[in-house]
Design a protein around this motif. Structure first.
Motif, PDB file in Angstrom:
ATOM      1  N   ASP A  84       0.831  -1.195   0.000  1.00 28.64           N
ATOM      2  CA  ASP A  84       0.000   0.000   0.000  1.00 28.64           C
ATOM      3  C   ASP A  84       0.872   1.255   0.000  1.00 28.64           C
ATOM      4  O   ASP A  84       1.963   1.249   0.561  1.00 28.64           O
ATOM      5  N   THR A  85       0.366   2.320  -0.568  1.00 25.54           N
ATOM      6  CA  THR A  85       1.117   3.575  -0.600  1.00 25.54           C
ATOM      7  C   THR A  85       0.635   4.568   0.459  1.00 25.54           C
ATOM      8  O   THR A  85       1.115   5.694   0.512  1.00 25.54           O
ATOM      9  N   ASP A  86      -0.292   4.146   1.308  1.00 19.36           N
ATOM     10  CA  ASP A  86      -0.881   5.073   2.277  1.00 19.36           C
ATOM     11  C   ASP A  86       0.104   5.504   3.356  1.00 19.36           C
ATOM     12  O   ASP A  86      -0.192   6.417   4.125  1.00 19.36           O
ATOM     13  N   PHE A  87       1.256   4.839   3.442  1.00 17.77           N
ATOM     14  CA  PHE A  87       2.211   5.146   4.507  1.00 17.77           C
ATOM     15  C   PHE A  87       3.266   6.167   4.077  1.00 17.77           C
ATOM     16  O   PHE A  87       4.113   6.545   4.877  1.00 17.77           O
ATOM     17  N   ALA A  88       3.221   6.588   2.846  1.00 18.45           N
ATOM     18  CA  ALA A  88       4.259   7.489   2.334  1.00 18.45           C
ATOM     19  C   ALA A  88       4.326   8.785   3.138  1.00 18.45           C
ATOM     20  O   ALA A  88       5.415   9.267   3.450  1.00 18.45           O
ATOM     21  N   TYR A  89       3.176   9.338   3.485  1.00 16.40           N
ATOM     22  CA  TYR A  89       3.176  10.602   4.211  1.00 16.40           C
ATOM     23  C   TYR A  89       3.784  10.442   5.598  1.00 16.40           C
ATOM     24  O   TYR A  89       4.561  11.282   6.046  1.00 16.40           O
ATOM     25  N   TRP A 108      15.199   8.323  13.619  1.00 12.66           N
ATOM     26  CA  TRP A 108      14.263   7.290  13.198  1.00 12.66           C
ATOM     27  C   TRP A 108      14.547   6.864  11.772  1.00 12.66           C
ATOM     28  O   TRP A 108      14.259   7.584  10.822  1.00 12.66           O
ATOM     29  N   GLN A 109      15.101   5.679  11.657  1.00  5.95           N
ATOM     30  CA  GLN A 109      15.360   5.115  10.337  1.00  5.95           C
ATOM     31  C   GLN A 109      14.120   4.343   9.906  1.00  5.95           C
ATOM     32  O   GLN A 109      13.568   3.554  10.656  1.00  5.95           O
ATOM     33  N   THR A 110      13.657   4.590   8.693  1.00  9.16           N
ATOM     34  CA  THR A 110      12.468   3.899   8.196  1.00  9.16           C
ATOM     35  C   THR A 110      12.841   3.055   6.981  1.00  9.16           C
ATOM     36  O   THR A 110      13.618   3.488   6.124  1.00  9.16           O
ATOM     37  N   VAL A 111      12.272   1.851   6.932  1.00  7.63           N
ATOM     38  CA  VAL A 111      12.541   0.923   5.842  1.00  7.63           C
ATOM     39  C   VAL A 111      11.203   0.458   5.282  1.00  7.63           C
ATOM     40  O   VAL A 111      10.323   0.038   6.039  1.00  7.63           O
ATOM     41  N   LEU A 112      11.040   0.538   3.985  1.00  6.98           N
ATOM     42  CA  LEU A 112       9.814   0.099   3.329  1.00  6.98           C
ATOM     43  C   LEU A 112      10.107  -1.127   2.485  1.00  6.98           C
ATOM     44  O   LEU A 112      10.950  -1.092   1.594  1.00  6.98           O
ATOM     45  N   VAL A 113       9.410  -2.216   2.781  1.00  8.22           N
ATOM     46  CA  VAL A 113       9.504  -3.448   1.993  1.00  8.22           C
ATOM     47  C   VAL A 113       8.186  -3.610   1.254  1.00  8.22           C
ATOM     48  O   VAL A 113       7.128  -3.715   1.877  1.00  8.22           O
ATOM     49  N   THR A 114       8.253  -3.602  -0.072  1.00  3.43           N
ATOM     50  CA  THR A 114       7.026  -3.642  -0.845  1.00  3.43           C
ATOM     51  C   THR A 114       7.216  -4.483  -2.096  1.00  3.43           C
ATOM     52  O   THR A 114       8.299  -5.045  -2.320  1.00  3.43           O
ATOM     53  N   THR A 115       6.166  -4.581  -2.889  1.00  2.72           N
ATOM     54  CA  THR A 115       6.246  -5.373  -4.113  1.00  2.72           C
ATOM     55  C   THR A 115       7.023  -4.606  -5.156  1.00  2.72           C
ATOM     56  O   THR A 115       7.014  -3.379  -5.193  1.00  2.72           O
ATOM     57  N   ALA A 116       7.703  -5.347  -6.021  1.00  6.32           N
ATOM     58  CA  ALA A 116       8.450  -4.721  -7.113  1.00  6.32           C
ATOM     59  C   ALA A 116       7.472  -4.169  -8.135  1.00  6.32           C
ATOM     60  O   ALA A 116       6.462  -4.795  -8.460  1.00  6.32           O
ATOM     61  N   MET A 117       7.775  -2.972  -8.622  1.00  6.15           N
ATOM     62  CA  MET A 117       6.903  -2.367  -9.626  1.00  6.15           C
ATOM     63  C   MET A 117       7.317  -2.820 -11.023  1.00  6.15           C
ATOM     64  O   MET A 117       8.491  -2.848 -11.361  1.00  6.15           O
ATOM     65  N   THR A 118       6.347  -3.203 -11.815  1.00  3.15           N
ATOM     66  CA  THR A 118       6.625  -3.624 -13.190  1.00  3.15           C
ATOM     67  C   THR A 118       6.741  -2.396 -14.079  1.00  3.15           C
ATOM     68  O   THR A 118       5.821  -1.565 -14.119  1.00  3.15           O
ATOM     69  N   PRO A 119       7.855  -2.231 -14.782  1.00  3.88           N
ATOM     70  CA  PRO A 119       8.001  -1.045 -15.633  1.00  3.88           C
ATOM     71  C   PRO A 119       6.991  -1.049 -16.774  1.00  3.88           C
ATOM     72  O   PRO A 119       6.585  -2.129 -17.247  1.00  3.88           O
TER      73      PRO A 119
END
Length: 213
Positions: A180-185, A198-209
């Motif tokens: 989800d992209t709702d956490f970007a803000y 505060w170090q933040t790490v986002l693990v998400t699905t790979a985007m298909t070009p």
């Protein structure tokens, strides 16, 4: 953290001015963390023909950078996993997924204090075997009953992540596993407030070009 990351992130004028020479030398983090600074300065002057003052600035910037990265790796880390949005692949067990998560996060820290997995147990149940495997791997399954409401898990994750950050004002690492992209803000706000704590790490699905035109 690699030496290449240092070259990309450093704001030192000396580093920016001499990046090509530094790349050609094939240096690594160990050069600056395990060798006397004066010896490294001499190598930069003799082998890369970098002026001595600039070489000293480069060594100091690198030593400071890698010391800060080591400090970050020692900070407590908590994982907030939107398992409803990013479920366990059918071909993997819960144990295997947790092992992969741990391995993936190793460059960012080793003190994983907890992994929370958020899911509506009633509406998106986890198979009992995988649920058991997660619990045996010290994953806390947090029930997020929808009750005809939207984004329940997202809101709970945001609140829990902020509470964890504020409970560790000395520094912490927050990991979000979500598609989800709702956490970007939230992530950008935390980085703006205190990027060094505060170090933040986002693990998400790979985007298909997109396909070529």
């Amino acid at each position: 953290m690699s030496f290449e990351e240092f070259l990309r992130q450093s704001e030192s004028v000396a580093v920016k001015n001499h990046t090509p020479q530094l790349r050609r030398l094939g240096l690594g983090a160990d050069t600056f963390t395990h060798r006397p600074g004066d010896d490294v300065v001499k190598d930069l002057v003799d082998e890369a023909h970098i002026p001595r003052m600039a070489a000293k600035d480069i060594v100091l910037a690198a030593q400071r950078f890698f010391a800060e990265e080591d400090e970050k790796r020692e900070r407590p880390m908590k994982v907030f996993w939107d398992i409803e949005n990013m479920p366990i692949p059918k071909q993997l067990s819960g144990t295997e997924v947790v092992e992969r998560i741990t391995q993936c996060l190793r460059p960012f820290g080793t003190r994983i204090v907890a992994i929370n997995a958020y899911v509506s147990v009633e509406e998106a149940p986890i198979p009992i075997e995988k649920r058991s495997q997660l619990q045996q791997s010290n994953v806390a399954i947090i029930d997020t009953p929808h009750c005809r409401r939207k984004e329940v898990a997202d809101k709970m994750i945001i609140v829990d992540a902020l509470n964890f950050a504020h409970a560790h004002p000395e520094g912490a690492t927050i990991v979000l596993i979500t598609g989800d992209t709702d956490f970007a803000y939230m992530l950008s706000s935390m980085k703006a407030i205190s990027p060094s704590k505060w170090q933040t790490v986002l693990v998400t699905t790979a985007m298909t070009p997109p396909p070529p035109p």
